[in-house]
Motif scaffolding. Sequence first.
Motif, PDB file in Angstrom:
ATOM      1  N   SER A  35       0.835  -1.202   0.000  1.00 10.95           N
ATOM      2  CA  SER A  35       0.000   0.000   0.000  1.00 10.95           C
ATOM      3  C   SER A  35       0.873   1.256   0.000  1.00 10.95           C
ATOM      4  O   SER A  35       0.606   2.214  -0.722  1.00 10.95           O
ATOM      5  N   ARG A  36       1.915   1.191   0.807  1.00 12.18           N
ATOM      6  CA  ARG A  36       2.814   2.357   0.894  1.00 12.18           C
ATOM      7  C   ARG A  36       3.534   2.601  -0.434  1.00 12.18           C
ATOM      8  O   ARG A  36       3.673   3.734  -0.883  1.00 12.18           O
ATOM      9  N   LEU A  37       3.979   1.519  -1.067  1.00 13.81           N
ATOM     10  CA  LEU A  37       4.675   1.659  -2.357  1.00 13.81           C
ATOM     11  C   LEU A  37       3.757   2.283  -3.412  1.00 13.81           C
ATOM     12  O   LEU A  37       4.184   3.131  -4.199  1.00 13.81           O
ATOM     13  N   VAL A  38       2.502   1.847  -3.393  1.00 16.11           N
ATOM     14  CA  VAL A  38       1.534   2.400  -4.348  1.00 16.11           C
ATOM     15  C   VAL A  38       1.319   3.885  -4.063  1.00 16.11           C
ATOM     16  O   VAL A  38       1.333   4.717  -4.978  1.00 16.11           O
ATOM     17  N   ALA A  39       1.142   4.205  -2.790  1.00 23.49           N
ATOM     18  CA  ALA A  39       0.897   5.601  -2.402  1.00 23.49           C
ATOM     19  C   ALA A  39       2.071   6.488  -2.822  1.00 23.49           C
ATOM     20  O   ALA A  39       1.865   7.578  -3.374  1.00 23.49           O
ATOM     21  N   GLU A  40       3.281   6.010  -2.573  1.00 26.65           N
ATOM     22  CA  GLU A  40       4.465   6.807  -2.926  1.00 26.65           C
ATOM     23  C   GLU A  40       4.529   7.056  -4.433  1.00 26.65           C
ATOM     24  O   GLU A  40       4.770   8.173  -4.884  1.00 26.65           O
ATOM     25  N   GLU A  41       4.308   5.998  -5.188  1.00 23.90           N
ATOM     26  CA  GLU A  41       4.381   6.108  -6.644  1.00 23.90           C
ATOM     27  C   GLU A  41       3.320   7.082  -7.172  1.00 23.90           C
ATOM     28  O   GLU A  41       3.607   7.955  -8.002  1.00 23.90           O
ATOM     29  N   MET A  42       2.115   6.926  -6.674  1.00 27.94           N
ATOM     30  CA  MET A  42       1.004   7.744  -7.182  1.00 27.94           C
ATOM     31  C   MET A  42       1.158   9.212  -6.802  1.00 27.94           C
ATOM     32  O   MET A  42       0.944  10.099  -7.630  1.00 27.94           O
TER      33      MET A  42
ATOM     34  N   HIS B 253      -7.265 -11.103  -6.473  1.00 30.50           N
ATOM     35  CA  HIS B 253      -7.708 -12.328  -5.800  1.00 30.50           C
ATOM     36  C   HIS B 253      -7.774 -12.149  -4.287  1.00 30.50           C
ATOM     37  O   HIS B 253      -8.096 -13.087  -3.575  1.00 30.50           O
ATOM     38  N   GLU B 254      -7.446 -10.956  -3.797  1.00 31.41           N
ATOM     39  CA  GLU B 254      -7.438 -10.716  -2.356  1.00 31.41           C
ATOM     40  C   GLU B 254      -8.327  -9.532  -2.009  1.00 31.41           C
ATOM     41  O   GLU B 254      -8.571  -8.675  -2.852  1.00 31.41           O
ATOM     42  N   HIS B 255      -8.727  -9.500  -0.760  1.00 31.29           N
ATOM     43  CA  HIS B 255      -9.478  -8.329  -0.307  1.00 31.29           C
ATOM     44  C   HIS B 255      -8.479  -7.193  -0.083  1.00 31.29           C
ATOM     45  O   HIS B 255      -7.576  -7.304   0.748  1.00 31.29           O
ATOM     46  N   ILE B 256      -8.632  -6.154  -0.832  1.00 34.20           N
ATOM     47  CA  ILE B 256      -7.744  -4.993  -0.698  1.00 34.20           C
ATOM     48  C   ILE B 256      -8.614  -3.752  -0.594  1.00 34.20           C
ATOM     49  O   ILE B 256      -9.518  -3.558  -1.403  1.00 34.20           O
ATOM     50  N   ASP B 257      -8.327  -2.936   0.409  1.00 33.40           N
ATOM     51  CA  ASP B 257      -9.043  -1.670   0.523  1.00 33.40           C
ATOM     52  C   ASP B 257      -8.140  -0.563  -0.001  1.00 33.40           C
ATOM     53  O   ASP B 257      -7.039  -0.362   0.514  1.00 33.40           O
ATOM     54  N   ALA B 258      -8.629   0.123  -1.013  1.00 29.11           N
ATOM     55  CA  ALA B 258      -7.799   1.138  -1.671  1.00 29.11           C
ATOM     56  C   ALA B 258      -7.652   2.409  -0.844  1.00 29.11           C
ATOM     57  O   ALA B 258      -6.796   3.238  -1.138  1.00 29.11           O
ATOM     58  N   GLU B 259      -8.487   2.534   0.173  1.00 32.60           N
ATOM     59  CA  GLU B 259      -8.471   3.781   0.934  1.00 32.60           C
ATOM     60  C   GLU B 259      -7.110   4.032   1.578  1.00 32.60           C
ATOM     61  O   GLU B 259      -6.730   5.183   1.807  1.00 32.60           O
ATOM     62  N   THR B 260      -6.360   2.949   1.843  1.00 34.17           N
ATOM     63  CA  THR B 260      -5.063   3.118   2.510  1.00 34.17           C
ATOM     64  C   THR B 260      -4.080   3.911   1.650  1.00 34.17           C
ATOM     65  O   THR B 260      -3.241   4.626   2.178  1.00 34.17           O
TER      66      THR B 260
ATOM     67  N   GLN C 108     -10.444   7.727 -10.435  1.00 33.83           N
ATOM     68  CA  GLN C 108     -10.973   6.359 -10.317  1.00 33.83           C
ATOM     69  C   GLN C 108      -9.813   5.377 -10.418  1.00 33.83           C
ATOM     70  O   GLN C 108      -8.720   5.737 -10.876  1.00 33.83           O
ATOM     71  N   GLY C 109     -10.070   4.159 -10.050  1.00 27.13           N
ATOM     72  CA  GLY C 109      -8.958   3.204 -10.097  1.00 27.13           C
ATOM     73  C   GLY C 109      -9.387   1.766 -10.147  1.00 27.13           C
ATOM     74  O   GLY C 109     -10.568   1.423 -10.034  1.00 27.13           O
ATOM     75  N   SER C 110      -8.391   0.935 -10.347  1.00 22.42           N
ATOM     76  CA  SER C 110      -8.631  -0.513 -10.359  1.00 22.42           C
ATOM     77  C   SER C 110      -7.396  -1.236  -9.841  1.00 22.42           C
ATOM     78  O   SER C 110      -6.268  -0.748  -9.985  1.00 22.42           O
ATOM     79  N   ILE C 111      -7.637  -2.373  -9.233  1.00 23.65           N
ATOM     80  CA  ILE C 111      -6.545  -3.218  -8.735  1.00 23.65           C
ATOM     81  C   ILE C 111      -6.708  -4.587  -9.389  1.00 23.65           C
ATOM     82  O   ILE C 111      -7.776  -5.196  -9.302  1.00 23.65           O
ATOM     83  N   ASN C 112      -5.673  -5.030 -10.054  1.00 23.04           N
ATOM     84  CA  ASN C 112      -5.713  -6.343 -10.718  1.00 23.04           C
ATOM     85  C   ASN C 112      -4.570  -7.208 -10.217  1.00 23.04           C
ATOM     86  O   ASN C 112      -3.549  -6.687  -9.745  1.00 23.04           O
TER      87      ASN C 112
ATOM     88  N   LEU D  66     -21.159   5.412  -3.812  1.00 24.76           N
ATOM     89  CA  LEU D  66     -19.999   4.507  -3.777  1.00 24.76           C
ATOM     90  C   LEU D  66     -18.678   5.243  -3.982  1.00 24.76           C
ATOM     91  O   LEU D  66     -17.619   4.616  -4.013  1.00 24.76           O
ATOM     92  N   GLN D  67     -18.755   6.538  -4.139  1.00 26.65           N
ATOM     93  CA  GLN D  67     -17.512   7.289  -4.339  1.00 26.65           C
ATOM     94  C   GLN D  67     -16.603   7.171  -3.113  1.00 26.65           C
ATOM     95  O   GLN D  67     -17.074   7.218  -1.987  1.00 26.65           O
ATOM     96  N   GLY D  68     -15.328   7.014  -3.389  1.00 22.75           N
ATOM     97  CA  GLY D  68     -14.358   6.910  -2.301  1.00 22.75           C
ATOM     98  C   GLY D  68     -14.295   5.535  -1.671  1.00 22.75           C
ATOM     99  O   GLY D  68     -13.610   5.338  -0.676  1.00 22.75           O
ATOM    100  N   THR D  69     -15.023   4.582  -2.235  1.00 19.88           N
ATOM    101  CA  THR D  69     -14.995   3.224  -1.675  1.00 19.88           C
ATOM    102  C   THR D  69     -14.297   2.273  -2.648  1.00 19.88           C
ATOM    103  O   THR D  69     -14.030   2.624  -3.789  1.00 19.88           O
ATOM    104  N   THR D  70     -14.035   1.081  -2.158  1.00 15.03           N
ATOM    105  CA  THR D  70     -13.411   0.060  -3.003  1.00 15.03           C
ATOM    106  C   THR D  70     -14.440  -1.026  -3.260  1.00 15.03           C
ATOM    107  O   THR D  70     -14.899  -1.696  -2.327  1.00 15.03           O
ATOM    108  N   TYR D  71     -14.789  -1.185  -4.498  1.00 20.69           N
ATOM    109  CA  TYR D  71     -15.736  -2.238  -4.855  1.00 20.69           C
ATOM    110  C   TYR D  71     -14.964  -3.551  -4.984  1.00 20.69           C
ATOM    111  O   TYR D  71     -14.029  -3.646  -5.771  1.00 20.69           O
ATOM    112  N   GLN D  72     -15.364  -4.539  -4.189  1.00 25.69           N
ATOM    113  CA  GLN D  72     -14.623  -5.806  -4.155  1.00 25.69           C
ATOM    114  C   GLN D  72     -15.194  -6.771  -5.191  1.00 25.69           C
ATOM    115  O   GLN D  72     -16.287  -7.280  -5.039  1.00 25.69           O
TER     116      GLN D  72
END
Lengths: 196, 147
Positions: free
Chosen positions: A45-52, A86-93, A150-154, B48-54
């Motif tokens: 999470s930290r690496l992503v934050a730093e890069e972004m 494939h994992e639960h990841i919360d992007a808010e971090t 907006q974003g996505s995690i793959n 849903l803004q600011g959230t992560t959709y799983q």
Amino acid sequence: MNNILVAVSALITLSIVSASCSRKVTRIDPSEQIDLSGRWNNTDSRLVAEEMTQTILRDKWVSNHQESNNGAKPVVIVGMVTNKSHEHIDAETFIKDVEQSFIQSGKVRLVQGGKKREELRAEKADQQTNASASSMKKFGLEQGADYILQGSINSIVDSQKRKKVVYYQVNLELTNIQSNEVVWIGDKKIAKYVTN
Amino acid sequence: MKRHLLLFFFITAFTGAFAQTGLAPDQNPNYNASRDKYMRLADSITSLQGTTYQDTYRAIDYLEDKREAREQRRQFRRELRMERARNAGYYYYEDYHTPYNYNYYPYRSYRYYRYNRGWYGGYYYNNTLPLAATLATLGTIGWLWCR
């Protein structure tokens, strides 16, 4: 024989309970890299934050916006991040770090969205009947956003027996709300080799 | 009559021109259709803004699959033990010591036999297994609690 078995069982039980209760907790530096399971963790999470945060403010979209809008700072709202890994990841971090960098840099203005905005409007509505006339905030004067983030995690997992390579790709995109034009895309790729 | 027609023409032209001024340069004149659609949906989408959709998927992972299979086996054995403890006596007696089932005894697998080591030759001589199982369960609960 039976008594011995019972005694041994009781002894094992007691030893397990007593050994597992000797917990030790130590504070560590959040920037310290500790990988335990190989899954997504605070270091990722930290690496992503730093890069972004490094790339989003350096890019030319800020200056382009100011040039075409008489020097006005761009206003950004944070949209939804879709976790397709494939994992639960919360992007808010890491999104919070990006938001923080917007405010700290002073180059970009940020407006609230989602549930927090709902809460703000609810508070405004409450003020219409409870606050004094001079301090009451008006509806219809919110700052409209110029861009949405907006974003996505793959992820890709390749495993064979006890070895595993996990690849994460985090993408953030900034889009002009008026024109739908994508003005910035940031990405962070993380690959891990895990052996068990 | 001519005057009325002229007036109608002017009014129509003026109204049309006025309506046109609501459009930005190059704006699609049919924008209303889209606007009306998204005005209805806006609340549910923007919440849903600011959230992560799983939208996660299950990766092919040998060790993870193995761990889950082990956990399922443990769960099954735990339930089996509990069921046997509930039906102690009756269950074993029916299974092994009726004339119909007795001859099957040598063909039981080792694991199945092992569970029933407390029973031998139709004589119940030992009840330590449920006690040990109870202690082990308590120990596990204690361990999980303290972890």
